[in-house]
Design a protein around this motif. Structure first.
Motif, PDB file in Angstrom:
ATOM      1  N   LEU A   1       0.298  -1.459  -0.167  1.00 33.51           N
ATOM      2  CA  LEU A   1      -0.244   0.012   0.278  1.00 33.51           C
ATOM      3  C   LEU A   1       0.761   1.193  -0.066  1.00 33.51           C
ATOM      4  O   LEU A   1       1.892   1.470   0.839  1.00 33.51           O
ATOM      5  CB  LEU A   1      -0.974   0.201   1.153  1.00 33.51           C
ATOM      6  N   SER A   2       0.056   2.302  -1.138  1.00 31.18           N
ATOM      7  CA  SER A   2       0.874   3.735  -0.482  1.00 31.18           C
ATOM      8  C   SER A   2      -0.457   4.208  -1.127  1.00 31.18           C
ATOM      9  O   SER A   2      -1.355   4.639  -1.558  1.00 31.18           O
ATOM     10  CB  SER A   2       1.678   3.574  -1.954  1.00 31.18           C
ATOM     11  N   SER A   3       0.549   5.462  -0.988  1.00 32.52           N
ATOM     12  CA  SER A   3      -0.640   6.975  -1.472  1.00 32.52           C
ATOM     13  C   SER A   3      -0.853   7.038  -2.900  1.00 32.52           C
ATOM     14  O   SER A   3      -2.017   7.867  -2.980  1.00 32.52           O
ATOM     15  CB  SER A   3       0.556   8.823  -0.961  1.00 32.52           C
ATOM     16  N   LYS A   4      -0.232   6.041  -3.884  1.00 28.26           N
ATOM     17  CA  LYS A   4      -0.509   6.271  -5.475  1.00 28.26           C
ATOM     18  C   LYS A   4      -1.863   4.901  -5.608  1.00 28.26           C
ATOM     19  O   LYS A   4      -1.372   4.441  -6.200  1.00 28.26           O
ATOM     20  CB  LYS A   4       1.224   5.525  -5.989  1.00 28.26           C
ATOM     21  N   SER A   5      -1.215   4.292  -4.318  1.00 26.67           N
ATOM     22  CA  SER A   5      -2.522   2.578  -4.935  1.00 26.67           C
ATOM     23  C   SER A   5      -3.422   2.887  -5.837  1.00 26.67           C
ATOM     24  O   SER A   5      -4.302   4.205  -5.130  1.00 26.67           O
ATOM     25  CB  SER A   5      -2.391   2.013  -3.495  1.00 26.67           C
ATOM     26  N   PRO A   6      -4.394   2.056  -6.221  1.00 31.19           N
ATOM     27  CA  PRO A   6      -5.244   2.420  -6.362  1.00 31.19           C
ATOM     28  C   PRO A   6      -6.180   2.062  -6.461  1.00 31.19           C
ATOM     29  O   PRO A   6      -6.193   1.259  -5.274  1.00 31.19           O
ATOM     30  CB  PRO A   6      -5.238   1.535  -8.063  1.00 31.19           C
ATOM     31  N   PHE A   7      -7.352   2.970  -6.371  1.00 31.46           N
ATOM     32  CA  PHE A   7      -8.829   2.423  -5.933  1.00 31.46           C
ATOM     33  C   PHE A   7      -9.497   1.133  -5.337  1.00 31.46           C
ATOM     34  O   PHE A   7      -9.261   1.050  -4.379  1.00 31.46           O
ATOM     35  CB  PHE A   7      -9.988   3.432  -5.978  1.00 31.46           C
ATOM     36  N   ASN A   8      -9.435   0.525  -6.530  1.00 29.17           N
ATOM     37  CA  ASN A   8      -9.659  -0.863  -6.477  1.00 29.17           C
ATOM     38  C   ASN A   8      -8.627  -1.772  -4.849  1.00 29.17           C
ATOM     39  O   ASN A   8      -9.063  -2.307  -4.900  1.00 29.17           O
ATOM     40  CB  ASN A   8      -9.485  -1.687  -7.462  1.00 29.17           C
TER      41      ASN A   8
ATOM     42  N   ALA B   1      -7.319   9.943   2.152  1.00 37.66           N
ATOM     43  CA  ALA B   1      -6.687  11.064   1.486  1.00 37.66           C
ATOM     44  C   ALA B   1      -6.799  11.193  -0.216  1.00 37.66           C
ATOM     45  O   ALA B   1      -6.684  11.704  -0.937  1.00 37.66           O
ATOM     46  CB  ALA B   1      -5.426   9.726   1.465  1.00 37.66           C
ATOM     47  N   MET B   2      -7.938  10.529  -0.681  1.00 36.74           N
ATOM     48  CA  MET B   2      -8.334   9.740  -2.164  1.00 36.74           C
ATOM     49  C   MET B   2      -9.122  10.854  -2.654  1.00 36.74           C
ATOM     50  O   MET B   2      -9.591  11.650  -3.375  1.00 36.74           O
ATOM     51  CB  MET B   2      -8.781   8.869  -2.593  1.00 36.74           C
ATOM     52  N   PHE B   3     -10.270  11.055  -1.324  1.00 33.27           N
ATOM     53  CA  PHE B   3     -11.355  12.227  -1.185  1.00 33.27           C
ATOM     54  C   PHE B   3     -11.534  13.015  -0.507  1.00 33.27           C
ATOM     55  O   PHE B   3     -10.995  13.506   0.209  1.00 33.27           O
ATOM     56  CB  PHE B   3     -13.048  11.214  -1.167  1.00 33.27           C
ATOM     57  N   PRO B   4     -11.846  14.718  -1.815  1.00 35.89           N
ATOM     58  CA  PRO B   4     -11.524  15.461  -0.885  1.00 35.89           C
ATOM     59  C   PRO B   4     -12.810  16.111   0.500  1.00 35.89           C
ATOM     60  O   PRO B   4     -13.704  15.202   0.032  1.00 35.89           O
ATOM     61  CB  PRO B   4     -12.264  16.596  -2.117  1.00 35.89           C
ATOM     62  N   SER B   5     -12.002  16.666   1.223  1.00 35.14           N
ATOM     63  CA  SER B   5     -13.281  16.806   2.602  1.00 35.14           C
ATOM     64  C   SER B   5     -13.312  18.071   2.661  1.00 35.14           C
ATOM     65  O   SER B   5     -13.600  18.554   4.010  1.00 35.14           O
ATOM     66  CB  SER B   5     -12.377  16.247   4.084  1.00 35.14           C
ATOM     67  N   GLY B   6     -13.129  19.352   2.130  1.00 33.40           N
ATOM     68  CA  GLY B   6     -13.376  20.777   1.792  1.00 33.40           C
ATOM     69  C   GLY B   6     -13.512  21.103   0.745  1.00 33.40           C
ATOM     70  O   GLY B   6     -13.404  20.780  -0.354  1.00 33.40           O
ATOM     71  N   PRO B   7     -13.846  22.319   1.209  1.00 32.96           N
ATOM     72  CA  PRO B   7     -14.219  22.836  -0.286  1.00 32.96           C
ATOM     73  C   PRO B   7     -13.047  23.698  -1.335  1.00 32.96           C
ATOM     74  O   PRO B   7     -13.879  23.963  -2.203  1.00 32.96           O
ATOM     75  CB  PRO B   7     -15.322  24.180   0.185  1.00 32.96           C
ATOM     76  N   PHE B   8     -12.121  24.445  -0.839  1.00 31.88           N
ATOM     77  CA  PHE B   8     -11.191  24.560  -2.253  1.00 31.88           C
ATOM     78  C   PHE B   8      -9.864  23.896  -1.467  1.00 31.88           C
ATOM     79  O   PHE B   8      -9.075  23.281  -0.545  1.00 31.88           O
ATOM     80  CB  PHE B   8     -10.828  25.817  -1.574  1.00 31.88           C
ATOM     81  N   PRO B   9      -9.186  23.125  -2.693  1.00 29.31           N
ATOM     82  CA  PRO B   9      -9.215  23.198  -4.174  1.00 29.31           C
ATOM     83  C   PRO B   9     -10.442  21.902  -3.920  1.00 29.31           C
ATOM     84  O   PRO B   9      -9.978  21.133  -3.057  1.00 29.31           O
ATOM     85  CB  PRO B   9      -8.258  22.828  -4.576  1.00 29.31           C
ATOM     86  N   PHE B  10     -11.582  21.892  -4.698  1.00 34.25           N
ATOM     87  CA  PHE B  10     -12.363  20.315  -4.629  1.00 34.25           C
ATOM     88  C   PHE B  10     -11.620  19.661  -6.269  1.00 34.25           C
ATOM     89  O   PHE B  10     -11.744  20.848  -7.389  1.00 34.25           O
ATOM     90  CB  PHE B  10     -13.522  21.017  -4.846  1.00 34.25           C
ATOM     91  N   THR B  11     -12.665  18.602  -6.171  1.00 34.21           N
ATOM     92  CA  THR B  11     -11.788  17.592  -7.147  1.00 34.21           C
ATOM     93  C   THR B  11     -12.345  16.668  -6.972  1.00 34.21           C
ATOM     94  O   THR B  11     -13.013  16.341  -5.564  1.00 34.21           O
ATOM     95  CB  THR B  11     -10.552  17.325  -7.171  1.00 34.21           C
TER      96      THR B  11
ATOM     97  N   ARG C   1     -16.919   8.708   7.969  1.00 33.21           N
ATOM     98  CA  ARG C   1     -17.135  10.291   7.906  1.00 33.21           C
ATOM     99  C   ARG C   1     -16.817  11.034   7.445  1.00 33.21           C
ATOM    100  O   ARG C   1     -17.527  11.799   6.920  1.00 33.21           O
ATOM    101  CB  ARG C   1     -18.159  10.684   9.249  1.00 33.21           C
ATOM    102  N   SER C   2     -15.324  11.462   7.624  1.00 37.04           N
ATOM    103  CA  SER C   2     -14.543  12.513   6.673  1.00 37.04           C
ATOM    104  C   SER C   2     -14.942  12.921   5.532  1.00 37.04           C
ATOM    105  O   SER C   2     -15.064  13.497   5.484  1.00 37.04           O
ATOM    106  CB  SER C   2     -13.024  12.344   7.502  1.00 37.04           C
ATOM    107  N   ILE C   3     -14.859  11.530   4.713  1.00 33.64           N
ATOM    108  CA  ILE C   3     -15.327  12.090   2.897  1.00 33.64           C
ATOM    109  C   ILE C   3     -16.366  12.037   2.759  1.00 33.64           C
ATOM    110  O   ILE C   3     -16.400  11.941   1.839  1.00 33.64           O
ATOM    111  CB  ILE C   3     -14.165  11.214   2.219  1.00 33.64           C
ATOM    112  N   ARG C   4     -17.304  11.524   3.326  1.00 36.94           N
ATOM    113  CA  ARG C   4     -18.801  11.216   3.146  1.00 36.94           C
ATOM    114  C   ARG C   4     -19.667  12.615   2.018  1.00 36.94           C
ATOM    115  O   ARG C   4     -20.612  12.709   1.579  1.00 36.94           O
ATOM    116  CB  ARG C   4     -19.510  11.474   3.680  1.00 36.94           C
ATOM    117  N   LYS C   5     -20.016  13.933   3.116  1.00 36.51           N
ATOM    118  CA  LYS C   5     -20.026  14.799   2.696  1.00 36.51           C
ATOM    119  C   LYS C   5     -19.482  14.845   1.051  1.00 36.51           C
ATOM    120  O   LYS C   5     -20.159  15.586  -0.175  1.00 36.51           O
ATOM    121  CB  LYS C   5     -19.612  15.756   3.487  1.00 36.51           C
ATOM    122  N   GLY C   6     -17.689  14.528   1.320  1.00 40.93           N
ATOM    123  CA  GLY C   6     -17.572  15.310  -0.570  1.00 40.93           C
ATOM    124  C   GLY C   6     -17.869  14.234  -1.349  1.00 40.93           C
ATOM    125  O   GLY C   6     -18.149  14.813  -2.538  1.00 40.93           O
ATOM    126  N   ILE C   7     -17.838  13.217  -1.358  1.00 41.44           N
ATOM    127  CA  ILE C   7     -18.387  12.385  -2.230  1.00 41.44           C
ATOM    128  C   ILE C   7     -20.116  12.364  -2.606  1.00 41.44           C
ATOM    129  O   ILE C   7     -20.065  12.074  -3.503  1.00 41.44           O
ATOM    130  CB  ILE C   7     -19.101  10.684  -1.335  1.00 41.44           C
TER     131      ILE C   7
END
Length: 310
Positions: free
Chosen positions: A87-94, A123-133, A151-157
């Protein structure tokens, strides 16, 4: 499983994860329709010390009599443990999603690994308004956050689903889907210590409840942001207010309409902030003031998402 039985079907040994010095045999039975279950059995000869060191589940099971365990595809877990695909920060989602499932307390229970892979998912999903991807795999990621209480990333998803997808159940019948999800959840809860497939987090369509939440979120966004978007701003300087009155409709509205900007407030506000308002005639003080206001409005929208989701 007993070693004598394993020898009888050695042809199904895994090509990579059958170690001659292994001390525990793990049996994985794949459920492929129209095939003899025994033909779809794969054997792994692994190192019990490695499994027991990291997994509460294996630490418990390896103290007792051998059992046949099947159902979960834990290749990603082995690839990590044996450093083939760590595992690493570059690991694919699957890869991350597979290890999150397998390492969870409801399956093989690797506490340290589960916490690590959870952090990579966050880390894969944004949890704040800017910048947003807007990452991919939104529907599956939402299911994972529900199952494993991330719960930390549910709102962004949810925000990404509303702004980038139709958030529909597509061609899945709601009643049938609900029955399947309940069946899968019951299978997971009633695994009785065995390895069971957590496939309920692998569906690529949303549950009816999540579709309803997305609908509420979109309605809240549109109601809040429409008057902001279609009303030219004012400033303390009459000349700068006149610039907005003259330029707002031509510079902001066409792009917002063509790109669905009315339900993408974070992106639309960022677009407005990046326009060269000084070149259009605004004074430096008003440019700075309005950009600060638009940034504050991004934060306001983000805070309101919680209440809009219900």
């Amino acid at each position: 499983m007993p070693l004598s039985n394993a020898i009888a079907i050695r042809s199904d040994q895994h090509a990579k994860y059958w170690f001659d010095d292994g001390s525990v045999i793990v049996t994985i039975r794949r459920t492929l329709s129209g095939r003899d279950p025994e033909e779809d059995t794969v054997l792994f000869n692994l190192h019990s010390s490695l499994l027991a060191r990291h997994s509460t589940y294996f630490g418990r099971v390896l103290k007792g009599p051998g059992t046949d365990e099947g159902g979960v595809k834990f290749m990603s877990l082995l690839e990590h443990l044996y450093h083939d695909t760590p595992l690493s920060s570059k690991s694919p989602f699957n890869h991350v999603a597979s290890i999150l499932r397998v390492s969870s307390p409801s399956q093989l229970d690797f506490p340290g690994l589960h916490a690590l892979v959870r952090s990579y998912l966050e880390a894969m999903f944004p949890s704040g308004p800017f910048p947003f991807t807007h990452p991919d795999h939104l529907e599956e990621a939402l299911a994972l956050t529900t199952t494993y209480d991330v719960r930390s990333i549910r709102k962004g998803i949810y925000y990404s689903l509303v702004t980038t997808t139709d958030f529909e159940t597509e061609e899945v019948e709601v009643g049938v889907q609900g029955q399947e999800l309940n069946k899968r959840e019951n299978n997971l809860e009633n695994g009785q210590g065995g390895i069971v497939e957590d496939s309920k987090t692998r569906h690529s369509v949303l549950s009816p409840a999540d579709v309803e939440r997305c609908g509420k979120l979109m309605a809240g966004i549109v109601d809040h942001f429409t008057p902001i978007l279609f009303t030219p701003p004012t400033t303390p300087h009459m000349a700068c207010t006149d610039v907005f009155a003259d330029k707002w409709m031509s510079l902001v509205i066409p792009s917002a309409i063509s790109d669905g900007g009315v339900y993408k407030p974070l992106e639309t506000l960022e677009f407005i902030k990046q326009l060269d308002w000084a070149a259009e005639g605004l004074c430096p003080a008003c440019v700075r003031e309005k950009r600060e206001e638009w940034t504050e409005e991004q934060a306001v929208v983000w805070d309101k998402v919680d209440s809009w989701l219900g």
